[in-house]
Design a protein around this motif. Structure first.
Motif, mmCIF file in Angstrom:
data_model
loop_
_atom_site.group_PDB
_atom_site.id
_atom_site.type_symbol
_atom_site.label_atom_id
_atom_site.label_comp_id
_atom_site.label_asym_id
_atom_site.label_seq_id
_atom_site.Cartn_x
_atom_site.Cartn_y
_atom_site.Cartn_z
ATOM 1 N N ASP A 59 -47.152 -18.587 -10.412
ATOM 2 C CA ASP A 59 -48.113 -19.641 -10.084
ATOM 3 C C ASP A 59 -47.685 -20.317 -8.786
ATOM 4 O O ASP A 59 -46.508 -20.647 -8.606
ATOM 5 C CB ASP A 59 -48.156 -20.669 -11.225
ATOM 6 C CG ASP A 59 -49.373 -21.566 -11.145
ATOM 7 O OD1 ASP A 59 -49.495 -22.301 -10.143
ATOM 8 O OD2 ASP A 59 -50.199 -21.546 -12.080
ATOM 9 N N LEU A 60 -48.633 -20.539 -7.890
ATOM 10 C CA LEU A 60 -48.311 -21.143 -6.597
ATOM 11 C C LEU A 60 -47.733 -22.546 -6.737
ATOM 12 O O LEU A 60 -47.024 -23.020 -5.843
ATOM 13 C CB LEU A 60 -49.562 -21.216 -5.708
ATOM 14 C CG LEU A 60 -50.199 -19.911 -5.267
ATOM 15 C CD1 LEU A 60 -51.325 -20.189 -4.277
ATOM 16 C CD2 LEU A 60 -49.184 -18.965 -4.657
ATOM 17 N N SER A 61 -48.016 -23.225 -7.827
ATOM 18 C CA SER A 61 -47.488 -24.581 -8.015
ATOM 19 C C SER A 61 -46.001 -24.585 -8.400
ATOM 20 O O SER A 61 -45.366 -25.643 -8.389
ATOM 21 C CB SER A 61 -48.295 -25.332 -9.074
ATOM 22 O OG SER A 61 -48.170 -24.705 -10.340
ATOM 23 N N LEU A 96 -55.195 -15.786 -0.800
ATOM 24 C CA LEU A 96 -56.531 -15.741 -1.397
ATOM 25 C C LEU A 96 -56.542 -16.349 -2.795
ATOM 26 O O LEU A 96 -57.592 -16.401 -3.437
ATOM 27 C CB LEU A 96 -57.031 -14.286 -1.450
ATOM 28 C CG LEU A 96 -57.117 -13.590 -0.092
ATOM 29 C CD1 LEU A 96 -57.460 -12.116 -0.268
ATOM 30 C CD2 LEU A 96 -58.131 -14.268 0.812
ATOM 31 N N ALA A 97 -55.380 -16.799 -3.262
ATOM 32 C CA ALA A 97 -55.298 -17.428 -4.581
ATOM 33 C C ALA A 97 -55.869 -18.832 -4.511
ATOM 34 O O ALA A 97 -55.586 -19.580 -3.577
ATOM 35 C CB ALA A 97 -53.843 -17.485 -5.041
ATOM 36 N N ALA A 98 -56.682 -19.170 -5.490
ATOM 37 C CA ALA A 98 -57.247 -20.518 -5.573
ATOM 38 C C ALA A 98 -57.934 -20.667 -6.914
ATOM 39 O O ALA A 98 -58.319 -19.677 -7.537
ATOM 40 C CB ALA A 98 -58.259 -20.753 -4.447
ATOM 41 N N GLN A 99 -58.091 -21.912 -7.337
ATOM 42 C CA GLN A 99 -58.988 -22.164 -8.456
ATOM 43 C C GLN A 99 -60.389 -22.203 -7.875
ATOM 44 O O GLN A 99 -60.713 -23.069 -7.077
ATOM 45 C CB GLN A 99 -58.652 -23.472 -9.148
ATOM 46 C CG GLN A 99 -59.579 -23.795 -10.315
ATOM 47 C CD GLN A 99 -59.618 -22.685 -11.360
ATOM 48 O OE1 GLN A 99 -58.611 -22.361 -11.967
ATOM 49 N NE2 GLN A 99 -60.784 -22.096 -11.566
ATOM 50 N N ALA A 100 -61.196 -21.230 -8.251
ATOM 51 C CA ALA A 100 -62.522 -21.084 -7.669
ATOM 52 C C ALA A 100 -63.569 -21.754 -8.541
ATOM 53 O O ALA A 100 -63.312 -22.174 -9.664
ATOM 54 C CB ALA A 100 -62.851 -19.598 -7.497
ATOM 55 N N GLY A 101 -64.781 -21.832 -7.993
ATOM 56 C CA GLY A 101 -65.925 -22.300 -8.753
ATOM 57 C C GLY A 101 -66.275 -23.749 -8.500
ATOM 58 O O GLY A 101 -65.444 -24.635 -8.671
ATOM 59 N N ILE A 146 -54.248 -27.494 -3.731
ATOM 60 C CA ILE A 146 -53.551 -28.462 -2.880
ATOM 61 C C ILE A 146 -52.031 -28.271 -2.981
ATOM 62 O O ILE A 146 -51.376 -27.939 -1.997
ATOM 63 C CB ILE A 146 -53.928 -29.909 -3.265
ATOM 64 C CG1 ILE A 146 -55.437 -30.113 -3.176
ATOM 65 C CG2 ILE A 146 -53.192 -30.893 -2.339
ATOM 66 C CD1 ILE A 146 -56.034 -29.928 -1.808
ATOM 67 N N VAL A 147 -51.478 -28.443 -4.177
ATOM 68 C CA VAL A 147 -50.031 -28.278 -4.347
ATOM 69 C C VAL A 147 -49.613 -26.841 -4.028
ATOM 70 O O VAL A 147 -48.650 -26.606 -3.293
ATOM 71 C CB VAL A 147 -49.597 -28.656 -5.780
ATOM 72 C CG1 VAL A 147 -48.116 -28.380 -5.987
ATOM 73 C CG2 VAL A 147 -49.920 -30.126 -6.059
ATOM 74 N N GLY A 148 -50.356 -25.884 -4.565
ATOM 75 C CA GLY A 148 -50.041 -24.485 -4.320
ATOM 76 C C GLY A 148 -50.113 -24.121 -2.850
ATOM 77 O O GLY A 148 -49.251 -23.394 -2.326
ATOM 78 N N PHE A 149 -51.130 -24.626 -2.156
ATOM 79 C CA PHE A 149 -51.273 -24.307 -0.733
ATOM 80 C C PHE A 149 -50.154 -24.939 0.090
ATOM 81 O O PHE A 149 -49.651 -24.327 1.039
ATOM 82 C CB PHE A 149 -52.640 -24.771 -0.227
ATOM 83 C CG PHE A 149 -52.963 -24.272 1.156
ATOM 84 C CD1 PHE A 149 -53.185 -22.925 1.392
ATOM 85 C CD2 PHE A 149 -53.046 -25.152 2.226
ATOM 86 C CE1 PHE A 149 -53.479 -22.456 2.670
ATOM 87 C CE2 PHE A 149 -53.344 -24.688 3.499
ATOM 88 C CZ PHE A 149 -53.560 -23.341 3.728
ATOM 89 N N LEU A 150 -49.751 -26.156 -0.279
ATOM 90 C CA LEU A 150 -48.614 -26.776 0.405
ATOM 91 C C LEU A 150 -47.363 -25.919 0.245
ATOM 92 O O LEU A 150 -46.599 -25.724 1.208
ATOM 93 C CB LEU A 150 -48.364 -28.173 -0.161
ATOM 94 C CG LEU A 150 -47.118 -28.893 0.375
ATOM 95 C CD1 LEU A 150 -47.219 -29.132 1.871
ATOM 96 C CD2 LEU A 150 -46.901 -30.212 -0.359
#
Length: 341
Positions: free
Chosen positions: A77-79, A99-104, A120-124
């Motif tokens: 998990d990116l977090s 390309l990972a994200a919570q979509a929708g 947000i946290v994962g992208f950071l």
């Protein structure tokens, strides 16, 4: 190159991994395989990438699987900052394609915290991994949702995007701002891609193409929002993949160093299609008339999207050329085969 692709078990991530592998790159795919939709589809995609016995029982946290075709997979998990940064340090990637994200859009009304954790946290954490490990280029997914209540069409990246109408859209705009900051402060390239309504084989079950096809084949009505007065820049997955891979591979070109550190592009079909016409293409392929449940506008939705992709054409030779009928036909052929319908 050695490339990290996050969201590798997802719709776009799977196709990007497949293309990069066919070009001879070493690819490490990362995904947390959450249960936002049926995980069996995610495991099936990993199986197509050559991950042996891809199923839930073999993937625990930080477990990995590899094959002889240059693809390795890690469930993460990116977090999870500590584990992610350790992965960056161990692997020393040349390029990262996030390309990972919570979509929708609609799901963000139900579970907002999932968007903060992942987007947000994962992208950071991704940005920090790039910063500390000499990653040359971060290519990341943004979304057409950032345009929010914009009325001018086609949408251009120079337009103001200060009025998001969903938390999903706000999280994606935040990603663009965060990437700009890191490019400015730490001097590595970041390229954001605002995806426009991607569809095609192996697509997400919560997307219109999937929902409509499933319902019509089961002789069930389809929900048509805003009474069909919607328009979308529907973009076929192969066109999207080709554009993403061109940008990821840009490190090979002589023009790479002359391009700006930070850039955001629209990536779409360069056209706006009426929802009713999209449904008619499905009916044409299935030779079945859909039962339509006409509904009002949904919170967080917009009436029309249309991407101006001229900058992507100019800079990378991007060329979306799949017609709606061709794309719809390909998806339905896949759907029938995969689900044995």
């Amino acid at each position: 190159m050695k490339i990290l692709v996050t969201g590798a078990a997802g719709f776009i991530g799977f196709h990007v991994c497949k293309s990069l592998l066919s070009h001879g790159h070493e690819v490490l795919g990362l995904d947390n395989i959450n249960n936002y939709y049926d995980t069996s589809l995610k495991y099936a995609r990993l199986g197509m990438l050559g991950v042996a016995e891809a199923n839930a029982s073999i993937f625990n946290k930080l477990s990995s699987s590899s094959n002889s075709h240059g693809f390795r997979f890690v469930r993460l998990d990116l977090s999870d900052k500590e584990s992610l940064l350790a992965l960056f340090q161990d692997e020393q990637f040349d390029v990262v394609c996030n390309l990972a994200a919570q979509a929708g859009v609609r799901y963000s009304l139900e579970n907002p915290s999932a968007y903060i954790d992942s987007n947000i946290v994962g992208f950071l954490n991704i940005l920090e991994g790039c910063r500390h490990n000499n990653v040359k280029h971060l290519v990341y997914a943004s979304s057409s949702s950032v345009y929010g209540l914009n009325k001018k069409v086609p949408f251009e990246t120079s337009d103001s995007v200060d009025h998001p109408i969903s938390l999903y859209a706000a999280s994606k705009k935040s990603n663009e701002l965060m990437a700009h900051t890191y490019s400015h402060l730490y001097g590595f390239k970041t390229t954001g891609l605002r995806f426009f309504t991607v569809y095609g084989p192996w697509g997400r079950p919560d997307m219109a193409m999937f929902l409509f096809t499933k319902a019509i084949l089961n002789n069930q009505p389809i929900n048509v929002f805003n009474r069909g007065k919607m328009e979308r820049d529907f973009t076929y997955i192969d066109d999207i993949t080709e554009g993403v891979v061109r940008i990821v591979e840009d490190n090979y070109t002589k023009q790479y160093d002359s391009k700006p550190l930070y850039k955001v592009y629209n990536i779409g079909n360069n056209n706006s299609v009426k929802l009713i016409d999209f449904i008619e293409a499905i009916e044409q392929k299935l030779q079945v008339k859909a039962q339509k449940n006409m509904m009002g506008m949904q919170p967080g939705d917009v009436e029309r999207t249309w991407a101006n992709v001229d900058p992507l054409i100019k800079d990378y030779g991007y060329s979306p050329n799949t017609t709606i009928q061709e794309g719809v036909d390909a998806f339905i052929d896949w759907y029938r085969e995969f689900y044995n319908v």
